[in-house]
Design a protein around this motif. Structure first.
Motif, PDB file in Angstrom:
ATOM      1  N   PHE A  53      15.093   4.103  -2.214  1.00 15.16           N
ATOM      2  CA  PHE A  53      14.331   4.576  -3.366  1.00 15.16           C
ATOM      3  C   PHE A  53      15.107   4.205  -4.623  1.00 15.16           C
ATOM      4  O   PHE A  53      16.192   4.745  -4.883  1.00 15.16           O
ATOM      5  CB  PHE A  53      14.131   6.096  -3.306  1.00 15.16           C
ATOM      6  N   ARG A  98      15.640   1.298   4.051  1.00 13.69           N
ATOM      7  CA  ARG A  98      14.658   1.858   3.112  1.00 13.69           C
ATOM      8  C   ARG A  98      15.400   2.444   1.915  1.00 13.69           C
ATOM      9  O   ARG A  98      16.354   3.205   2.092  1.00 13.69           O
ATOM     10  CB  ARG A  98      13.858   2.937   3.846  1.00 13.69           C
ATOM     11  N   VAL A 130       6.814   6.391  -2.010  1.00 10.86           N
ATOM     12  CA  VAL A 130       7.068   5.322  -2.977  1.00 10.86           C
ATOM     13  C   VAL A 130       7.585   4.075  -2.261  1.00 10.86           C
ATOM     14  O   VAL A 130       7.144   2.957  -2.528  1.00 10.86           O
ATOM     15  CB  VAL A 130       8.098   5.783  -4.049  1.00 10.86           C
ATOM     16  N   THR A 131       8.500   4.274  -1.317  1.00  8.70           N
ATOM     17  CA  THR A 131       9.082   3.118  -0.619  1.00  8.70           C
ATOM     18  C   THR A 131       8.053   2.468   0.303  1.00  8.70           C
ATOM     19  O   THR A 131       8.260   1.365   0.777  1.00  8.70           O
ATOM     20  CB  THR A 131      10.313   3.520   0.226  1.00  8.70           C
ATOM     21  N   ASP A 132       6.969   3.181   0.546  1.00  9.77           N
ATOM     22  CA  ASP A 132       5.942   2.733   1.475  1.00  9.77           C
ATOM     23  C   ASP A 132       4.677   2.279   0.747  1.00  9.77           C
ATOM     24  O   ASP A 132       3.671   1.967   1.370  1.00  9.77           O
ATOM     25  CB  ASP A 132       5.593   3.943   2.354  1.00  9.77           C
ATOM     26  N   ASP A 133       4.711   2.288  -0.577  1.00 11.21           N
ATOM     27  CA  ASP A 133       3.542   1.975  -1.407  1.00 11.21           C
ATOM     28  C   ASP A 133       2.337   2.839  -1.059  1.00 11.21           C
ATOM     29  O   ASP A 133       1.199   2.393  -1.148  1.00 11.21           O
ATOM     30  CB  ASP A 133       3.188   0.488  -1.317  1.00 11.21           C
ATOM     31  N   SER A 134       2.573   4.093  -0.641  1.00 14.08           N
ATOM     32  CA  SER A 134       1.435   4.970  -0.351  1.00 14.08           C
ATOM     33  C   SER A 134       1.473   6.248  -1.174  1.00 14.08           C
ATOM     34  O   SER A 134       1.020   7.309  -0.739  1.00 14.08           O
ATOM     35  CB  SER A 134       1.351   5.286   1.141  1.00 14.08           C
ATOM     36  N   LEU A 135       1.977   6.119  -2.398  1.00 12.51           N
ATOM     37  CA  LEU A 135       2.076   7.259  -3.303  1.00 12.51           C
ATOM     38  C   LEU A 135       0.719   7.921  -3.550  1.00 12.51           C
ATOM     39  O   LEU A 135       0.628   9.142  -3.694  1.00 12.51           O
ATOM     40  CB  LEU A 135       2.682   6.757  -4.631  1.00 12.51           C
ATOM     41  N   GLN A 178       8.148  -6.321  -9.093  1.00 17.80           N
ATOM     42  CA  GLN A 178       7.434  -5.117  -8.662  1.00 17.80           C
ATOM     43  C   GLN A 178       8.336  -3.909  -8.851  1.00 17.80           C
ATOM     44  O   GLN A 178       9.386  -3.815  -8.227  1.00 17.80           O
ATOM     45  CB  GLN A 178       7.028  -5.239  -7.190  1.00 17.80           C
ATOM     46  N   ARG A 204       9.515  -0.203  -8.303  1.00 17.67           N
ATOM     47  CA  ARG A 204       9.376   0.909  -7.338  1.00 17.67           C
ATOM     48  C   ARG A 204      10.504   1.893  -7.569  1.00 17.67           C
ATOM     49  O   ARG A 204      11.665   1.502  -7.549  1.00 17.67           O
ATOM     50  CB  ARG A 204       9.496   0.407  -5.891  1.00 17.67           C
ATOM     51  N   ASP A 247       4.987   3.237  -7.459  1.00 17.48           N
ATOM     52  CA  ASP A 247       5.012   2.292  -6.343  1.00 17.48           C
ATOM     53  C   ASP A 247       4.153   1.089  -6.731  1.00 17.48           C
ATOM     54  O   ASP A 247       3.797   0.928  -7.912  1.00 17.48           O
ATOM     55  CB  ASP A 247       4.587   2.943  -5.016  1.00 17.48           C
TER      56      ASP A 247
END
Ligand code: AMP
Ligand code: GLY
Length: 426
Positions: A98, A96, A320-325, A272, A274, A208
């Motif tokens: 950032f 993972r 951010v790394t999970d696209d759930s910002l 994309q 991120r 993200d």
């Protein structure tokens, strides 16, 4: 939260500047019990993280370390490892990370690429031309007249820009970059740009796949001398927030006119973004124009922005790394922050390092180390920018008093800093 952070997450911060010290410091404030590593870190970071001797350009060494230690999150500070594909290598290995992939990091590592994306996305920026030979570049300068801006195309640590007041000065800069190879390969292509007038603002966004969340607007002081004189540096100090910027709705304007179209244009090219997207803006009579994009936290802006963050930085970076910002609430303290950079003698041209640092009674504010190292217990200068003193308070006046109390208390031979950070802001 829709994502879950492991118990005692292991986090590796890549970098060795005051920005990385501020990131490590903010991660230490996390409610999660973080095990913190830094590569290579510095003497200040070593007080709060385990430093490992891997340089920021050693992409394979960093990936190997992250794998071996089962690091849960790699946070990349500087642009160089991103431009060398550190994020891509981490993705390949299932680590993972950032920080944007190489294709997105080109927004910073190639000004020519950034300009072409901005043109396609209709993002306001100075008009420009790129040149690969000095004679055509100089002919173009003669045609446009001065003032005019000459930039090395590649990475030059914030120093590859000359804002020339005369045609002669511009031509001399072109010769230095292209013929004298002042910035090595970074100067073989130059960008010649229209000179924009206005106040500068640095806006950073957490980005993200779905969301871009603004941080507090900040202002850097790039020139080495007081009253914005002398050579451009990596930054001699900063403050945040920029008065009136948020209140006047300018953040939304930047988002609508600049950030959204840019991210959409990248997406349409299969890229994309991120990580942190940094927009260096000039507030012109016609609204905000982009001076530059950076693919990472700004330095020294981070040293004033992160101390104002009132949320858990680890959760934000993880999201951010999970696209759930969108699931994380990002709050800011209603305070002011000022930071002052203490530089080595000769910075930015030819910094002389190795001098002993006495920290004296500096305790009033936050102290972030930049170029420092400890040899047998003695703290030494080890870079052009040495220590960043930060004050946080309810007013700029008090924040300034705190930052300068520390700036005065810390001693090393030839120390220089600007006395006019944040001007006369109250
Ligand atoms: P950059 O490395 O592109 O951020 O440029 C460093 C500094 O040079 C900026 O922070 C500005 O102060 C100045 N600068 C860069 N481009 C321009 C421009 N087109 N017009 C006026 N000033 C500029
Ligand atoms: N402060 C400008 C930069 O980080 O590039």
């Amino acid at each position: 939260m829709t994502f879950s952070i492991p118990q005692q997450p292991k986090v590796l911060v890549v970098g060795n500047g005051a920005r990385e010290h501020a990131i490590a410091w903010a991660l230490r404030q996390s409610s999660h019990d973080v095990t913190l590593y830094a590569a290579p870190g510095n003497a200040g970071i070593a007080d709060i993280a385990a430093c490992v001797n891997i340089t920021v350009d050693d992409v394979e060494g960093l990936v190997e370390f992250a794998e071996k230690e089962a690091v849960d999150l790699v946070v990349v500070g500087p642009e160089l490892p991103l431009a060398r594909g550190l994020a891509d290598r981490c993705f390949e290995k299932g680590i993972r990370v950032f920080g944007p992939e190489l294709a997105a990091a080109r927004l910073e590592s190639s000004k020519a690429f950034a300009k072409s994306v901005m043109a396609a996305a209709c993002v306001p920026t100075a008009s420009y031309q790129t040149f690969t030979d000095a004679e055509s570049a100089k002919a173009y300068v003669h045609q446009c007249g001065a003032p005019i801006v000459v930039k090395a195309d590649g990475l030059a640590a914030g120093k590859g820009v000359v804002v020339a007041d005369t045609v002669e000065e511009a031509c001399a800069a072109i010769d230095e970059m292209m013929v004298g190879a002042k910035f090595g390969a970074s100067g073989t292509t130059v960008v010649i740009e229209q000179c924009l007038r206005g106040e500068e603002v640095s806006m950073m966004f957490f980005v993200d796949a779905h969301t871009a969340v603004p941080m507090i607007p900040a202002r850097d002081h790039k020139r080495v001398g007081e009253g914005d004189t002398g050579a451009n540096t990596g930054g001699m100090g900063a403050f945040a927030p920029v008065p009136g910027f948020v209140e006047s709705g300018m953040v939304e304007v930047v988002q609508q006119r600049i950030i959204s179209p840019l991210l959409n244009e990248l997406k349409s090219r299969g890229i994309q973004y991120r990580g942190v997207l940094y927009a260096g803006l000039m507030m012109t009579e016609d609204g905000p124009f982009v001076i530059e994009f950076n693919c990472r936290f700004g330095d020294p802006e981070t040293e004033v922005v992160l101390p104002l963050l009132d949320s858990d930085l680890l959760e934000i970076l993880w999201a951010v790394t999970d696209d759930s910002l969108a699931d994380v609430s990002i709050r800011w303290k209603p305070q002011k922050a000022i930071c002052v950079v203490l530089a080595s003698p000769g910075y930015p041209e030819q910094p002389r390092t190795g001098g002993e640092i006495q920290t004296g009674d500096a305790t009033a504010g936050l102290i972030f180390h930049a170029g420092t190292r400890r040899v047998q217990g003695t703290l030494l200068t080890a870079g052009g920018r040495v220590i960043v003193c930060c004050g946080v308070a309810d007013s700029f006046a008090t924040a300034r008093d705190i930052a300068y109390a520390d700036a005065d208390a810390i001693y090393f031979e030839g120390k220089h800093f600007r006395r006019d950070i944040a001007g006369s802001l109250k």
